[in-house]
Design a protein around this motif. Structure first.
Motif, PDB file in Angstrom:
ATOM      1  N   TYR A   1     -65.735 -40.716 -16.676  1.00  0.00           N
ATOM      2  CA  TYR A   1     -66.094 -41.463 -17.880  1.00  0.00           C
ATOM      3  C   TYR A   1     -66.946 -40.611 -18.827  1.00  0.00           C
ATOM      4  CZ  TYR A   1     -64.528 -45.731 -15.532  1.00  0.00           C
ATOM      5  OH  TYR A   1     -63.770 -46.680 -14.892  1.00  0.00           O
ATOM      6  N   THR A   2     -66.680 -40.752 -20.117  1.00  0.00           N
ATOM      7  CA  THR A   2     -67.504 -40.102 -21.128  1.00  0.00           C
ATOM      8  C   THR A   2     -68.951 -40.549 -21.013  1.00  0.00           C
ATOM      9  OG1 THR A   2     -65.643 -39.872 -22.654  1.00  0.00           O
ATOM     10  CG2 THR A   2     -67.834 -39.831 -23.618  1.00  0.00           C
ATOM     11  N   ASP A   3     -69.159 -41.814 -20.661  1.00  0.00           N
ATOM     12  CA  ASP A   3     -70.523 -42.337 -20.503  1.00  0.00           C
ATOM     13  C   ASP A   3     -71.247 -41.629 -19.350  1.00  0.00           C
ATOM     14  OD1 ASP A   3     -70.275 -45.253 -22.150  1.00  0.00           O
ATOM     15  OD2 ASP A   3     -68.434 -44.448 -21.299  1.00  0.00           O
ATOM     16  N   GLU A   4     -70.502 -41.225 -18.320  1.00  0.00           N
ATOM     17  CA  GLU A   4     -71.101 -40.443 -17.230  1.00  0.00           C
ATOM     18  C   GLU A   4     -71.530 -39.069 -17.747  1.00  0.00           C
ATOM     19  OE1 GLU A   4     -68.877 -41.861 -13.157  1.00  0.00           O
ATOM     20  OE2 GLU A   4     -67.655 -40.761 -14.621  1.00  0.00           O
ATOM     21  N   ASN A   5     -70.697 -38.480 -18.608  1.00  0.00           N
ATOM     22  CA  ASN A   5     -71.081 -37.202 -19.207  1.00  0.00           C
ATOM     23  C   ASN A   5     -72.323 -37.364 -20.081  1.00  0.00           C
ATOM     24  OD1 ASN A   5     -69.221 -35.394 -18.150  1.00  0.00           O
ATOM     25  ND2 ASN A   5     -67.673 -35.884 -19.685  1.00  0.00           N
ATOM     26  N   ASN A   6     -72.388 -38.474 -20.818  1.00  0.00           N
ATOM     27  CA  ASN A   6     -73.569 -38.722 -21.648  1.00  0.00           C
ATOM     28  C   ASN A   6     -74.814 -38.880 -20.783  1.00  0.00           C
ATOM     29  OD1 ASN A   6     -71.903 -38.664 -23.884  1.00  0.00           O
ATOM     30  ND2 ASN A   6     -71.838 -40.880 -24.142  1.00  0.00           N
ATOM     31  N   LEU A   7     -74.669 -39.588 -19.683  1.00  0.00           N
ATOM     32  CA  LEU A   7     -75.793 -39.746 -18.758  1.00  0.00           C
ATOM     33  C   LEU A   7     -76.194 -38.395 -18.180  1.00  0.00           C
ATOM     34  CD1 LEU A   7     -77.693 -41.761 -17.268  1.00  0.00           C
ATOM     35  CD2 LEU A   7     -75.984 -41.768 -15.416  1.00  0.00           C
ATOM     36  N   HIS A   8     -75.209 -37.585 -17.828  1.00  0.00           N
ATOM     37  CA  HIS A   8     -75.474 -36.247 -17.307  1.00  0.00           C
ATOM     38  C   HIS A   8     -76.318 -35.455 -18.313  1.00  0.00           C
ATOM     39  CE1 HIS A   8     -73.858 -32.796 -14.697  1.00  0.00           C
ATOM     40  NE2 HIS A   8     -74.687 -32.231 -15.563  1.00  0.00           N
ATOM     41  N   ALA A   9     -75.915 -35.509 -19.583  1.00  0.00           N
ATOM     42  CA  ALA A   9     -76.647 -34.798 -20.628  1.00  0.00           C
ATOM     43  C   ALA A   9     -78.094 -35.273 -20.726  1.00  0.00           C
ATOM     44  CB  ALA A   9     -75.941 -34.983 -21.974  1.00  0.00           C
TER      45      ALA A   9
ATOM     46  N   MET B   1     -73.317 -40.972  -6.467  1.00  0.00           N
ATOM     47  CA  MET B   1     -72.815 -41.079  -7.844  1.00  0.00           C
ATOM     48  C   MET B   1     -72.016 -42.369  -8.028  1.00  0.00           C
ATOM     49  SD  MET B   1     -72.941 -39.595 -10.783  1.00  0.00           S
ATOM     50  CE  MET B   1     -72.231 -40.204 -12.313  1.00  0.00           C
ATOM     51  N   GLU B   2     -71.374 -42.856  -6.993  1.00  0.00           N
ATOM     52  CA  GLU B   2     -70.622 -44.112  -7.119  1.00  0.00           C
ATOM     53  C   GLU B   2     -71.541 -45.262  -7.507  1.00  0.00           C
ATOM     54  OE1 GLU B   2     -68.305 -45.008  -3.705  1.00  0.00           O
ATOM     55  OE2 GLU B   2     -67.205 -43.113  -3.747  1.00  0.00           O
ATOM     56  N   THR B   3     -72.743 -45.278  -6.928  1.00  0.00           N
ATOM     57  CA  THR B   3     -73.719 -46.322  -7.252  1.00  0.00           C
ATOM     58  C   THR B   3     -74.151 -46.211  -8.705  1.00  0.00           C
ATOM     59  OG1 THR B   3     -74.525 -46.302  -4.983  1.00  0.00           O
ATOM     60  CG2 THR B   3     -75.961 -47.293  -6.639  1.00  0.00           C
ATOM     61  N   ILE B   4     -74.331 -44.987  -9.183  1.00  0.00           N
ATOM     62  CA  ILE B   4     -74.748 -44.768 -10.569  1.00  0.00           C
ATOM     63  C   ILE B   4     -73.634 -45.170 -11.524  1.00  0.00           C
ATOM     64  CG2 ILE B   4     -75.378 -42.985 -12.252  1.00  0.00           C
ATOM     65  CD1 ILE B   4     -76.813 -41.557  -9.880  1.00  0.00           C
ATOM     66  N   THR B   5     -72.390 -44.847 -11.173  1.00  0.00           N
ATOM     67  CA  THR B   5     -71.255 -45.256 -12.016  1.00  0.00           C
ATOM     68  C   THR B   5     -71.182 -46.777 -12.096  1.00  0.00           C
ATOM     69  OG1 THR B   5     -70.006 -43.271 -11.415  1.00  0.00           O
ATOM     70  CG2 THR B   5     -68.751 -45.131 -12.306  1.00  0.00           C
ATOM     71  N   LYS B   6     -71.456 -47.444 -10.986  1.00  0.00           N
ATOM     72  CA  LYS B   6     -71.464 -48.910 -10.982  1.00  0.00           C
ATOM     73  C   LYS B   6     -72.520 -49.440 -11.948  1.00  0.00           C
ATOM     74  CE  LYS B   6     -71.926 -52.931  -7.919  1.00  0.00           C
ATOM     75  NZ  LYS B   6     -72.203 -53.397  -6.546  1.00  0.00           N
ATOM     76  N   ARG B   7     -73.689 -48.800 -11.980  1.00  0.00           N
ATOM     77  CA  ARG B   7     -74.748 -49.214 -12.898  1.00  0.00           C
ATOM     78  C   ARG B   7     -74.309 -49.016 -14.351  1.00  0.00           C
ATOM     79  NH1 ARG B   7     -80.165 -46.505 -10.366  1.00  0.00           N
ATOM     80  NH2 ARG B   7     -81.207 -47.684 -12.022  1.00  0.00           N
ATOM     81  N   ILE B   8     -73.567 -47.945 -14.608  1.00  0.00           N
ATOM     82  CA  ILE B   8     -73.044 -47.703 -15.958  1.00  0.00           C
ATOM     83  C   ILE B   8     -72.067 -48.810 -16.344  1.00  0.00           C
ATOM     84  CG2 ILE B   8     -71.533 -46.186 -17.315  1.00  0.00           C
ATOM     85  CD1 ILE B   8     -72.795 -43.804 -15.835  1.00  0.00           C
ATOM     86  N   LEU B   9     -71.174 -49.157 -15.441  1.00  0.00           N
ATOM     87  CA  LEU B   9     -70.169 -50.187 -15.731  1.00  0.00           C
ATOM     88  C   LEU B   9     -70.804 -51.544 -15.984  1.00  0.00           C
ATOM     89  CD1 LEU B   9     -67.516 -49.121 -13.067  1.00  0.00           C
ATOM     90  CD2 LEU B   9     -67.292 -48.917 -15.552  1.00  0.00           C
ATOM     91  N   GLU B  10     -71.932 -51.806 -15.336  1.00  0.00           N
ATOM     92  CA  GLU B  10     -72.626 -53.079 -15.529  1.00  0.00           C
ATOM     93  C   GLU B  10     -73.238 -53.183 -16.930  1.00  0.00           C
ATOM     94  OE1 GLU B  10     -75.382 -52.985 -12.309  1.00  0.00           O
ATOM     95  OE2 GLU B  10     -73.955 -53.777 -10.834  1.00  0.00           O
TER      96      GLU B  10
END
Length: 228
Positions: A64-72, A1-10
């Motif tokens: 992050y809310t964006d992580e929740n959006n990705l989860h959805a 998940m850390e790698t995915i969060t990094k992709r979100i931040l990019e």
């Protein structure tokens, strides 16, 4: 998940972050990255193709809310009905804003063969005390059961919702406005009998009057039904 969060931040868009913060003011701005939904949707599909969907779905809560959006969005890609329900029941208690809630459109629910089971789950979610679980239930009833599968009793289900959370009341109003557009003859008596509370009643009429799917004659009648 850390790698995915990094992709979100990019994918951060600072201008969009400011815009999003205004749309969901109840969320701490520090929890908003600011990634546009089409980009998140593309990322979700990539993650599923890469076989990394479980990395998103199994880790809760997200910061992050964006992580929740990705989860959805990853959850929406699931094809199996039972797995979808299992993941929704895990995730819905963590949904804390209307944007994440409304972005969930599970593909598994598109199969009409699942609709009897979906109605049972919608009833269960409607009885929740968590406002965004209730909002999600109403949105699924609006999405899947206002056309050929419509029954008048579904209007009773939504009219009976007692939760006073702003985003629940807004979804009830949205549901009835959409029902007026799609099932006008069945829905109008609920407004005429004032089955909804004053704020929700007036908001439903307002949204219906703004709709292009409501005739001018219908709008004229609806205006007479508003609480003053």
């Amino acid at each position: 998940m850390e790698t995915i969060t990094k992709r979100i931040l990019e994918l951060q868009d600072l201008e969009y972050r400011e815009f999003t913060a205004r749309l969901i003011p109840d969320i701490d701005k520090k929890r908003i990255v600011g990634v546009r939904l089409p980009q998140l949707r593309t990322l979700a599909k990539e993650i599923v193709r890469e076989g990394k969907g479980d990395a998103v779905l199994t880790e809760l809560p997200h910061y992050y809310t964006d992580e929740n959006n990705l989860h959805a969005l990853v959850l929406a890609e699931l094809k199996d009905y039972d797995r979808t329900i299992e993941e929704l029941d895990r995730f819905l208690p963590y949904v804390d804003n209307w944007a994440t809630c409304d972005s969930m459109k599970p593909k598994a629910f598109n199969r009409k063969s699942c609709h009897d089971r979906l109605l049972s789950d919608i009833r269960r979610w409607l009885n929740s005390e968590h406002p965004f679980t209730i909002r999600f239930a109403i949105s699924m009833l609006m999405t899947h059961f206002l056309d050929n599968d419509f029954r008048e009793e579904y209007l009773d289900w939504v009219a009976a919702v007692e939760n006073e959370h702003y985003y629940v009341r807004m979804m009830v109003a949205w549901y009835f406005a959409t029902a007026l557009a799609k099932q006008y003859d069945a829905t109008l008596p609920y407004l005429m009998a004032r089955r909804l509370k004053k704020w929700t009643h007036n908001k439903a009429i307002q949204k219906a009057i703004e709709s292009l799917r409501i005739t001018q004659e219908q709008k004229q009648l609806l205006r007479t039904l508003k609480y003053s």
